[in-house]
Write an enzyme that holds these catalytic residues in place. Sequence first.
Site, PDB file in Angstrom:
ATOM      1  N   CYS A  37       2.164   5.378   6.787  1.00 49.25           N
ATOM      2  CA  CYS A  37       0.916   5.130   6.069  1.00 49.25           C
ATOM      3  C   CYS A  37       0.828   5.787   4.706  1.00 49.25           C
ATOM      4  O   CYS A  37      -0.174   5.626   4.008  1.00 49.25           O
ATOM      5  CB  CYS A  37      -0.264   5.541   6.943  1.00 49.25           C
ATOM      6  SG  CYS A  37      -0.162   4.783   8.573  1.00 49.25           S
TER       7      CYS A  37
ATOM      8  N   HIS B 162      -8.379   9.508   3.135  1.00 47.35           N
ATOM      9  CA  HIS B 162      -7.543   8.717   4.047  1.00 47.35           C
ATOM     10  C   HIS B 162      -8.476   8.190   5.135  1.00 47.35           C
ATOM     11  O   HIS B 162      -8.435   7.010   5.476  1.00 47.35           O
ATOM     12  CB  HIS B 162      -6.437   9.581   4.619  1.00 47.35           C
ATOM     13  CG  HIS B 162      -5.457   8.835   5.479  1.00 47.35           C
ATOM     14  ND1 HIS B 162      -4.725   7.764   5.026  1.00 47.35           N
ATOM     15  CD2 HIS B 162      -5.091   9.010   6.771  1.00 47.35           C
ATOM     16  CE1 HIS B 162      -3.959   7.311   6.002  1.00 47.35           C
ATOM     17  NE2 HIS B 162      -4.155   8.043   7.068  1.00 47.35           N
TER      18      HIS B 162
ATOM     19  N   HIS C  28      -7.418  -0.156   8.099  1.00 51.15           N
ATOM     20  CA  HIS C  28      -6.301   0.711   7.727  1.00 51.15           C
ATOM     21  C   HIS C  28      -5.115  -0.200   7.438  1.00 51.15           C
ATOM     22  O   HIS C  28      -4.538  -0.790   8.359  1.00 51.15           O
ATOM     23  CB  HIS C  28      -5.989   1.669   8.878  1.00 51.15           C
ATOM     24  CG  HIS C  28      -4.951   2.705   8.539  1.00 51.15           C
ATOM     25  ND1 HIS C  28      -4.324   2.781   7.315  1.00 51.15           N
ATOM     26  CD2 HIS C  28      -4.425   3.717   9.273  1.00 51.15           C
ATOM     27  CE1 HIS C  28      -3.482   3.790   7.308  1.00 51.15           C
ATOM     28  NE2 HIS C  28      -3.508   4.371   8.487  1.00 51.15           N
TER      29      HIS C  28
END
Lengths: 399, 85, 208
Positions: free
Chosen positions: A158, A291, A326
């Site tokens: 990620c 995040h 996400h």
Amino acid sequence: MNCRILVSGMGIVSGIGNNTDETLASLLETRTAIGELRHLNTIHRLPCAEVRLSDSEMKAMLGIPENAVYTRTALLAIVATREALKMSCIEKGIPKRIAFINGTTVGGMEKSELYYTDFLTNDNFNEYIAAHDCGACTEIIADYFECFSYVSTPSTACSSAANAIMLGADLIRAGIVDIAVAGGTECITRFHLNGFNSLMILDKQVCRPFDETRAGLNLGEGAAYLVLESEETARLRGISAICELSGYGNACDAYHQTASSPEGIGASLAMKKALASAHLQPAEIGYINAHGTGTPNNDESEGNAIVHVFGEKPPFVSSTKSLTGHTTSAAGGVEAVISILAMKHGFIPANYNFGEPMKSLPFEPVKAKIEPAEINHVLSNSFGFGGNNSSLIFSKTDN
Amino acid sequence: MEELILKLKEQIIEVLNLEGMTPEDIDENAPLFGEGLGLDSIDALELIVLMEKNYGIKLQDANQGREIFRSVSCMAEYISKNRKF
Amino acid sequence: MILVSKYCVMRRHTLIEDGKLIFESNPDLKYSEFLSAVYRNLQLQYPKFFKMDELSKTGFLAAEVLLSGRTDNRNLQNENMPVYMICRSSSLETDENFELTTGAEYFPSPSVFVYTLPNIVLGEIAIKNKLYGENTCFVCEDFANEIVFDYICQGVRSACPNEALVLFIDQYHGVGEVLAVLISEQRNENDGITGFTIEHINELLNKH
């Protein structure tokens, strides 16, 4: 030779928009893309943020024949890269060495898992075998544009796109390339939907980053790239910058393969490194695009890290993952573009779906969009499995 | 119950890759997490999969595991009350 | 100049440190058994090793050869040391194994899923050795990649102290290999074993 790194173009496609204009509109209206899956063929009924475009629609947009061998991840990337290159007027000016730095983890896997049994039993889809791996995905995208002399594929889950942007900047500073088109791309696959589900970190409802009752994340998909160049190259090309990539940092959490340390060690280190490289004090940051996945673990860890670096009254903080989902390997790029849009247009995006403040944190995220907001410097966090933590800082330029 | 406890220990050793351990090495009343075997959060998730795969028990919430996985004995007791097969 | 100060090669049932053979196993051992044999030979006390997939075990063991002893010695310990990794097959074998758990008998395995990312190798090394520095994983067909070498040299020059761990690693279906090097910036070329260049790395790989 630490020359200034300017951003001269950007491109994005995600659930909240097929380009920067649509993305900006969705952010200003706080419109979420999280909903039912329409493209992915799966038994799961989990909320995700898919890109609205089908593969066929993207091929039509890009002038690619319907039966040509392109994976969804590659198509998303080409759509976003095309916008970025156009915005930066890439064909203008001096001959130049251009790098394409692409962060991805699934590569062509969404087709491989679809055609897996075909690969074993017939020859109907064998061309997709070569399109499977991450490096091949990068090459396929680069080949479409025929302007890249260097390609590379950092793959760190990620934080991939954020690391790609850092690599692009370093290549320019080392004098190896003149321009770097850097970011990431990822489409939703059954493979990682099942994987995240097995880790029990998916929310069955729309996620609630930094909320006391948060229960996990929602997956999204998309692609986003920045065109980076030195001040000198931009001047020679007669291009004005959108903003500057003024600082960045990467650090390891060294705690667990998939969980973050409760104190947010790696996150703190990455943010401090970014601030140091930008020669900025924490108080100069106007907005932190977190995040903020909405998992109990990340938001606790990242929240503690923000307090550690910025104090108990940090700058405005929001996570836009309750809008875009996400987007995993693309997140660093998607959220870089969102951060830059927020700074350029003077607003703080909402941390959508937030309700109850976390008892353990002295701050809350931004509940509703704040406009106008003067932001001179914005910080964006992207944290990957393996404890790979990256932070990027973008700053306003004078022009 | 004795038989279930032994079988459970064998399954745990296999599923969690506890190299070199035998059922005799595991005290069924000792904590599985923290001290004891020192298992972590991923191990807990694998135990949830084990419960469903081998006994048909589906846990919806990872937090339920906290009580159930306190020790092998606790696990065995929960399984014997709730198993589907 | 960037020099290799220490290296370790693990492949074809042998473990070599700075040109010296330090362990050799029966060539009939399966790769998984060879990895366990190396673990025992190094006398490691780290049960988490057995939860790793073969790619992570490969990288972890090579890092142990180069770093063990350092983390106990405060003078040598470098918690900011960057770690880089270049691999060809990524985590492909583990990806296949995970895919099998989502088949007709649908029980996706979280502990297998954790390893379906090649950069977890770096995570495991960082966790064991408490390394908080930069880490990046590159997936390349060919280890001889100019961009990657330039990036790593840049990373070493900006690290403090100027030192890094680099793994050239690949593992797939019972075949695994790794060249791990500790590199640092030195004034004098005699302060290292060889220069950190594509040519010299290929020499080390071909030598063993």
